[in-house]
Design a protein around this motif. Structure first.
Motif, mmCIF file in Angstrom:
data_model
loop_
_atom_site.group_PDB
_atom_site.id
_atom_site.type_symbol
_atom_site.label_atom_id
_atom_site.label_comp_id
_atom_site.label_asym_id
_atom_site.label_seq_id
_atom_site.Cartn_x
_atom_site.Cartn_y
_atom_site.Cartn_z
ATOM 1 N N UNK A 1 44.905 37.285 37.774
ATOM 2 C CA UNK A 1 45.131 37.320 39.206
ATOM 3 C C UNK A 1 44.019 36.522 39.872
ATOM 4 N N UNK A 2 44.061 36.352 41.191
ATOM 5 C CA UNK A 2 42.972 35.644 41.837
ATOM 6 C C UNK A 2 42.649 36.356 43.154
ATOM 7 N N UNK A 3 41.384 36.578 43.404
ATOM 8 C CA UNK A 3 40.940 37.285 44.591
ATOM 9 C C UNK A 3 39.471 37.000 44.864
ATOM 10 N N UNK A 4 38.987 37.293 46.084
ATOM 11 C CA UNK A 4 37.559 37.125 46.358
ATOM 12 C C UNK A 4 36.713 38.183 45.636
ATOM 13 N N UNK A 5 35.447 37.901 45.466
ATOM 14 C CA UNK A 5 34.549 38.844 44.786
ATOM 15 C C UNK A 5 34.616 40.243 45.416
ATOM 16 N N UNK A 6 34.597 40.361 46.768
ATOM 17 C CA UNK A 6 34.634 41.713 47.348
ATOM 18 C C UNK A 6 35.860 42.526 46.929
ATOM 19 N N UNK A 7 37.006 41.863 46.746
ATOM 20 C CA UNK A 7 38.221 42.573 46.325
ATOM 21 C C UNK A 7 38.130 42.925 44.833
ATOM 22 N N UNK A 8 37.638 41.993 44.022
ATOM 23 C CA UNK A 8 37.512 42.242 42.578
ATOM 24 C C UNK A 8 36.574 43.438 42.341
ATOM 25 N N UNK A 9 35.500 43.491 43.150
ATOM 26 C CA UNK A 9 34.543 44.615 43.049
ATOM 27 C C UNK A 9 35.198 45.927 43.492
ATOM 28 N N UNK A 10 35.751 45.917 44.725
ATOM 29 C CA UNK A 10 36.270 47.161 45.322
ATOM 30 C C UNK A 10 37.445 47.716 44.527
ATOM 31 N N UNK A 11 38.168 46.843 43.812
ATOM 32 C CA UNK A 11 39.373 47.264 43.085
ATOM 33 C C UNK A 11 39.103 47.472 41.601
ATOM 34 N N UNK A 12 37.809 47.347 41.200
ATOM 35 C CA UNK A 12 37.375 47.579 39.818
ATOM 36 C C UNK A 12 38.206 46.788 38.801
ATOM 37 N N UNK A 13 38.471 45.515 39.089
ATOM 38 C CA UNK A 13 39.256 44.696 38.162
ATOM 39 C C UNK A 13 38.501 44.406 36.877
ATOM 40 N N UNK A 14 37.175 44.672 36.874
ATOM 41 C CA UNK A 14 36.412 44.452 35.626
ATOM 42 C C UNK A 14 36.900 45.389 34.524
ATOM 43 N N UNK A 15 37.576 46.471 34.924
ATOM 44 C CA UNK A 15 38.100 47.420 33.932
ATOM 45 C C UNK A 15 39.329 46.869 33.204
ATOM 46 N N UNK A 16 40.008 45.868 33.803
ATOM 47 C CA UNK A 16 41.265 45.373 33.222
ATOM 48 C C UNK A 16 41.279 43.849 33.047
ATOM 49 N N UNK A 17 40.148 43.191 33.322
ATOM 50 C CA UNK A 17 40.064 41.734 33.179
ATOM 51 C C UNK A 17 38.739 41.339 32.521
ATOM 52 N N UNK A 18 38.814 40.438 31.544
ATOM 53 C CA UNK A 18 37.590 40.022 30.838
ATOM 54 C C UNK A 18 36.936 38.808 31.485
#
Ligand code: EAX
Length: 323
Positions: free
Chosen positions: A205-222
């Protein structure tokens, strides 16, 4: 006699304070968690409205897409079942076509350029196009420059992104651009993204850093690649129905509150950009900082020809050259 006067005065006071203190609770929705740039912007907006109307108006927040995705919330504002939405421009072009031009990839050089264009005559003119669509845009807030994440591989150039199934916003301008990178764009509401990444329905997916942080995408994206491939504006939107109920003084308060929201939301974007990438690395993401931006721009050459047909080469150039 004196006692009556006191009684009358008390009655008047009670009546007055009761009337003055009649309070209207406004529902405000946004797609991301409250502890985010959207939460900060919306809170600054609501604090200013409550203060500026002596408490006659206050807000109830509906974060994290609890009232649905951004497109659904905009529809709800049009219908009058929601008072306010703080939304990216993602689905807005489907309601107000004049907005779509600001979603062109690589249109803005940096934050300063984008913010000055939107706060200047070009951006303010676009806001005048909303009332005829049953909406009122109070101010440009901000989502941020978008970056790509995925679970498969590091992306340094378009060839690395080619073939990836990427979730996109419901935004034709973005999808057209991403196809030029070889990506398979899959539009979906933000409320479905985390699940789709977790199940592997999409690779990225693609999003700004604030969204990637707030949505915890690090849990599902490497993988995170700092592509900055498009600036993502946002807006605080309400309806003519609400604005027509306001006195002129209160209207001023709502527009002033829009400015406060923009300032708070942009500040949080700056802060999240400063500290967020290191945090995402700590959370296990592998980050590509040195992306071949020119290769992405080159890949868009033909798409820019079609954007020029749709939006006018002059209009695009005016934004690109805005100082
Ligand atoms: O506005 O849909 C998206 O990817 C947006 O960036 C998100 O809803 C925040």
């Amino acid at each position: 006699m004196k006692f009556n006067k006191v009684l009358i005065a008390l009655g008047l006071l009670g009546g007055l304070s009761g009337a003055a203190m009649a309070q209207t609770v406004l529902k405000i929705g946004y797609a991301v968690a409250q502890n985010s740039h959207y939460g900060d912007g919306s809170t600054a907006f609501c604090n200013e409205v409550e203060k500026g109307t002596q408490g006659r108006y206050k807000c109830q927040h509906f974060p994290s897409g609890s009232l649905g995705g951004e497109r659904e919330m905009i529809e709800a504002v049009q219908l009058g079942t929601l008072d306010l939405v703080n939304t990216s421009t993602g689905p807005v072009g489907n309601f107000v076509p004049e907005v779509k031009i600001v979603d062109i990839p690589f249109l803005f050089r940096d934050y300063d350029h984008a913010r000055r264009v939107l706060d200047g005559p070009i951006g303010q003119d676009i806001l005048t196009k909303f009332p005829s669509k049953g909406l009122v845009a109070l101010a440009w807030t901000e989502n941020g420059f978008r970056h790509m994440t995925n679970s498969k591989r590091a992306i340094l150039k378009p060839a690395d992104a080619a073939g990836l199934k990427m979730r996109t916003m419901e935004n034709k301008v973005h999808m057209e651009g991403y196809r030029a990178f070889g990506i398979q764009p899959t539009p979906m509401s933000f409320t479905e993204v985390f699940g789709a990444l977790q199940q592997g329905t999409v690779d990225g997916q693609e999003n700004p850093i604030p969204v990637i942080l707030a949505s915890k995408f690090s849990q599902v994206q490497k993988h995170l690649s700092l592509t900055s491939h498009v600036y993502s504006p946002a807006l605080i939107i309400t309806s003519p129905r609400l604005m027509n109920k306001l006195s002129d003084a209160d209207k001023k308060v709502f527009y002033e509150a829009g400015k406060k929201a923009a300032a708070a939301q942009r500040k949080r974007v700056n802060d999240d950009e400063d500290s967020g990438i290191a945090q995402l690395e700590k959370d296990g993401m592998s980050v590509v900082r040195k992306v071949d931006g020119q290769a992405f721009r080159d890949a868009l050459r033909d798409t820019y020809a079609s954007y020029s047909k749709e939006f006018g080469a002059d209009n695009i150039r005016k934004i690109q050259q805005y100082k």
